[in-house]
Design a protein around this motif. Structure first.
Motif, PDB file in Angstrom:
ATOM      1  N   GLY A   1       0.776  -1.233   0.000  1.00 40.76           N
ATOM      2  CA  GLY A   1       0.000   0.000   0.000  1.00 40.76           C
ATOM      3  C   GLY A   1       0.803   1.276   0.000  1.00 40.76           C
ATOM      4  N   ARG A   2       2.140   1.178  -0.015  1.00 30.40           N
ATOM      5  CA  ARG A   2       2.968   2.388  -0.017  1.00 30.40           C
ATOM      6  C   ARG A   2       3.279   2.778  -1.456  1.00 30.40           C
ATOM      7  NH1 ARG A   2       8.805   4.181   1.063  1.00 30.40           N
ATOM      8  NH2 ARG A   2       8.494   6.088   2.268  1.00 30.40           N
ATOM      9  N   ASP A   3       3.024   4.036  -1.802  1.00 28.11           N
ATOM     10  CA  ASP A   3       3.242   4.495  -3.169  1.00 28.11           C
ATOM     11  C   ASP A   3       4.722   4.662  -3.505  1.00 28.11           C
ATOM     12  OD1 ASP A   3       0.518   4.548  -3.683  1.00 28.11           O
ATOM     13  OD2 ASP A   3       0.303   6.636  -3.040  1.00 28.11           O
ATOM     14  N   ALA A   4       5.510   5.121  -2.539  1.00 27.92           N
ATOM     15  CA  ALA A   4       6.931   5.366  -2.808  1.00 27.92           C
ATOM     16  C   ALA A   4       7.687   4.050  -2.948  1.00 27.92           C
ATOM     17  CB  ALA A   4       7.534   6.191  -1.675  1.00 27.92           C
ATOM     18  N   PHE A   5       8.760   4.089  -3.745  1.00 28.48           N
ATOM     19  CA  PHE A   5       9.632   2.931  -3.942  1.00 28.48           C
ATOM     20  C   PHE A   5      10.056   2.380  -2.592  1.00 28.48           C
ATOM     21  CE2 PHE A   5      13.655   0.826  -4.352  1.00 28.48           C
ATOM     22  CZ  PHE A   5      13.731   0.294  -5.634  1.00 28.48           C
ATOM     23  N   THR A   6       9.783   1.096  -2.356  1.00 25.64           N
ATOM     24  CA  THR A   6      10.187   0.434  -1.111  1.00 25.64           C
ATOM     25  C   THR A   6      10.599  -0.984  -1.461  1.00 25.64           C
ATOM     26  OG1 THR A   6       8.444   1.681   0.033  1.00 25.64           O
ATOM     27  CG2 THR A   6       9.543  -0.077   1.267  1.00 25.64           C
ATOM     28  N   LEU A   7      11.886  -1.265  -1.330  1.00 26.74           N
ATOM     29  CA  LEU A   7      12.388  -2.590  -1.700  1.00 26.74           C
ATOM     30  C   LEU A   7      13.481  -3.013  -0.744  1.00 26.74           C
ATOM     31  CD1 LEU A   7      12.559  -5.011  -3.675  1.00 26.74           C
ATOM     32  CD2 LEU A   7      14.257  -3.686  -4.968  1.00 26.74           C
ATOM     33  N   GLY A   8      13.332  -4.211  -0.195  1.00 31.08           N
ATOM     34  CA  GLY A   8      14.395  -4.841   0.567  1.00 31.08           C
ATOM     35  C   GLY A   8      14.773  -6.147  -0.101  1.00 31.08           C
ATOM     36  N   VAL A   9      16.070  -6.400  -0.245  1.00 31.87           N
ATOM     37  CA  VAL A   9      16.540  -7.667  -0.811  1.00 31.87           C
ATOM     38  C   VAL A   9      17.593  -8.261   0.118  1.00 31.87           C
ATOM     39  CG1 VAL A   9      16.030  -7.023  -3.197  1.00 31.87           C
ATOM     40  CG2 VAL A   9      18.302  -6.564  -2.275  1.00 31.87           C
ATOM     41  N   GLN A  10      17.600  -9.587   0.227  1.00 27.10           N
ATOM     42  CA  GLN A  10      18.542 -10.252   1.104  1.00 27.10           C
ATOM     43  C   GLN A  10      19.894 -10.477   0.425  1.00 27.10           C
ATOM     44  OE1 GLN A  10      18.078 -11.343   4.680  1.00 27.10           O
ATOM     45  NE2 GLN A  10      20.185 -10.958   4.088  1.00 27.10           N
ATOM     46  N   TRP A  11      19.903 -10.503  -0.886  1.00 23.75           N
ATOM     47  CA  TRP A  11      21.161 -10.693  -1.612  1.00 23.75           C
ATOM     48  C   TRP A  11      21.890  -9.367  -1.803  1.00 23.75           C
ATOM     49  CZ3 TRP A  11      16.346 -11.140  -3.989  1.00 23.75           C
ATOM     50  CH2 TRP A  11      16.091 -10.313  -5.066  1.00 23.75           C
ATOM     51  N   HIS A  12      22.975  -9.385  -2.563  1.00 28.42           N
ATOM     52  CA  HIS A  12      23.837  -8.213  -2.720  1.00 28.42           C
ATOM     53  C   HIS A  12      23.873  -7.752  -4.183  1.00 28.42           C
ATOM     54  CE1 HIS A  12      25.679  -7.867   1.310  1.00 28.42           C
ATOM     55  NE2 HIS A  12      25.335  -9.138   1.387  1.00 28.42           N
ATOM     56  N   PRO A  13      22.881  -6.974  -4.616  1.00 27.62           N
ATOM     57  CA  PRO A  13      22.866  -6.487  -5.997  1.00 27.62           C
ATOM     58  C   PRO A  13      23.955  -5.464  -6.276  1.00 27.62           C
ATOM     59  CG  PRO A  13      21.108  -5.460  -4.753  1.00 27.62           C
ATOM     60  CD  PRO A  13      21.699  -6.513  -3.865  1.00 27.62           C
ATOM     61  N   GLU A  14      24.550  -4.899  -5.222  1.00 26.96           N
ATOM     62  CA  GLU A  14      25.602  -3.876  -5.418  1.00 26.96           C
ATOM     63  C   GLU A  14      26.903  -4.473  -5.920  1.00 26.96           C
ATOM     64  OE1 GLU A  14      26.970  -5.713  -1.685  1.00 26.96           O
ATOM     65  OE2 GLU A  14      24.990  -5.253  -2.504  1.00 26.96           O
ATOM     66  N   TRP A  15      27.091  -5.788  -5.752  1.00 27.01           N
ATOM     67  CA  TRP A  15      28.348  -6.420  -6.161  1.00 27.01           C
ATOM     68  C   TRP A  15      28.450  -6.456  -7.682  1.00 27.01           C
ATOM     69  CZ3 TRP A  15      33.037  -7.532  -4.766  1.00 27.01           C
ATOM     70  CH2 TRP A  15      33.793  -8.440  -5.498  1.00 27.01           C
ATOM     71  N   GLN A  16      29.466  -5.780  -8.221  1.00 27.29           N
ATOM     72  CA  GLN A  16      29.673  -5.694  -9.672  1.00 27.29           C
ATOM     73  C   GLN A  16      28.347  -5.431 -10.381  1.00 27.29           C
ATOM     74  OE1 GLN A  16      31.889  -9.248 -10.780  1.00 27.29           O
ATOM     75  NE2 GLN A  16      33.758  -8.458  -9.839  1.00 27.29           N
TER      76      GLN A  16
END
Length: 268
Positions: free
Chosen positions: A230-245
């Motif tokens: 129900g939240r309009d603003a971008f809200t995302l949590g991920v358990q993995w590491h998308p920042e790696w390379q």
């Protein structure tokens, strides 16, 4: 006689609009405590900053967590988004009503205190929020959820920890698939029902915090991604590491670009 050097009002407006169009969104990140040679340092890992700048197109604002909450609103006033990263420390289990079952693992109570307050502040202000690994766990705890402290010792779950003896590139390599919830925002954004992710965590979500809903699950059933219903603003949590390379991973590129777009929209 009119001052011929003074810009006309319409010229000023055009200049202000041009400046606004060029302004990059500011994204708040918190640092963590790391003892070194008898001194406490405030640190943030390079790998988290780079995709925020290069893929999301945002300017990071690093907030120390060693100074408490007095300037929390000041930092939030400057921010167009909140980006919660991973770390080597575990969240204090007292914050979700449990005894500490991992006394050998580092803790960072100052970061816990600041990040949980920032989460509530960001949600109240409608700021976009992107949370990775420990950051996703912080989001869950802030909303009243709890964690498996020793995921590797719990029921049907696989061991999601990295091999500390392996090279860093191997530790962050693709490890297992996650299945995206059909029809969810994440499924639509990434365009695939199943993606491969890395895995470097000993803890994971047990009971979901208020309003959080799963976006992806590992093969063993562990929640690997969440959003706030129900939240309009971008809200995302991920358990993995998308920042790696990240720039070499099309799924990571999409996630960081989507976060950056949300922060740009907020900054207008």
């Amino acid at each position: 006689m009119p001052n011929s050097t003074r810009p006309a009002p319409d010229s000023l407006a055009r200049a202000e609009n041009a400046h606004s169009a060029k302004r990059k969104p500011t994204v708040l990140m918190t640092m963590g405590c790391q003892p070194r040679a008898g001194h406490d340092y405030q640190v943030m890992t390079h790998k988290y900053i780079v995709p925020l700048v290069e893929l999301a197109g945002c300017v990071p604002l690093l907030m120390p967590t060693c100074c408490g909450l007095d300037d929390l609103d000041h930092y939030l006033d400057l921010a167009d988004g909140l980006y919660l990263t991973g770390a080597g420390s575990n969240i204090d289990p007292a914050l979700y009503g449990q005894q500490n079952l991992t006394p050998d693992k580092a803790r960072d109570p100052e970061r816990d205190r600041v990040d949980i307050a920032l989460i509530h502040g960001a949600l109240a202000r409608g700021l976009p929020l992107f949370a990775i690994c420990r950051g996703m766990q912080e989001l869950n705890v802030a909303l009243g959820g709890d964690l498996y402290q020793r995921l590797y010792a719990e029921g049907p779950f696989a061991d999601h920890r990295e091999d500390p003896a392996a090279p860093v590139a191997a530790q962050y390599g693709a490890r297992h698939p996650v299945t995206l919830v059909p029809g969810s925002w994440l499924h639509t954004q990434l365009g695939e029902p199943v993606i491969m992710v890395n895995s470097l965590h000993g803890q994971g979500i047990c009971r979901l915090g208020a309003g959080l809903v799963p976006l992806a699950h590992a093969e063993d059933g562990l929640v690997e991604a969440v959003t706030l219903a129900g939240r309009d603003a971008f809200t995302l949590g991920v358990q993995w590491h998308p920042e790696w390379q990240a720039s070499a991973n099309p799924h990571s590129v999409r996630l960081f670009k989507a976060f950056g777009d949300a922060c740009r929209q907020r900054s207008k």
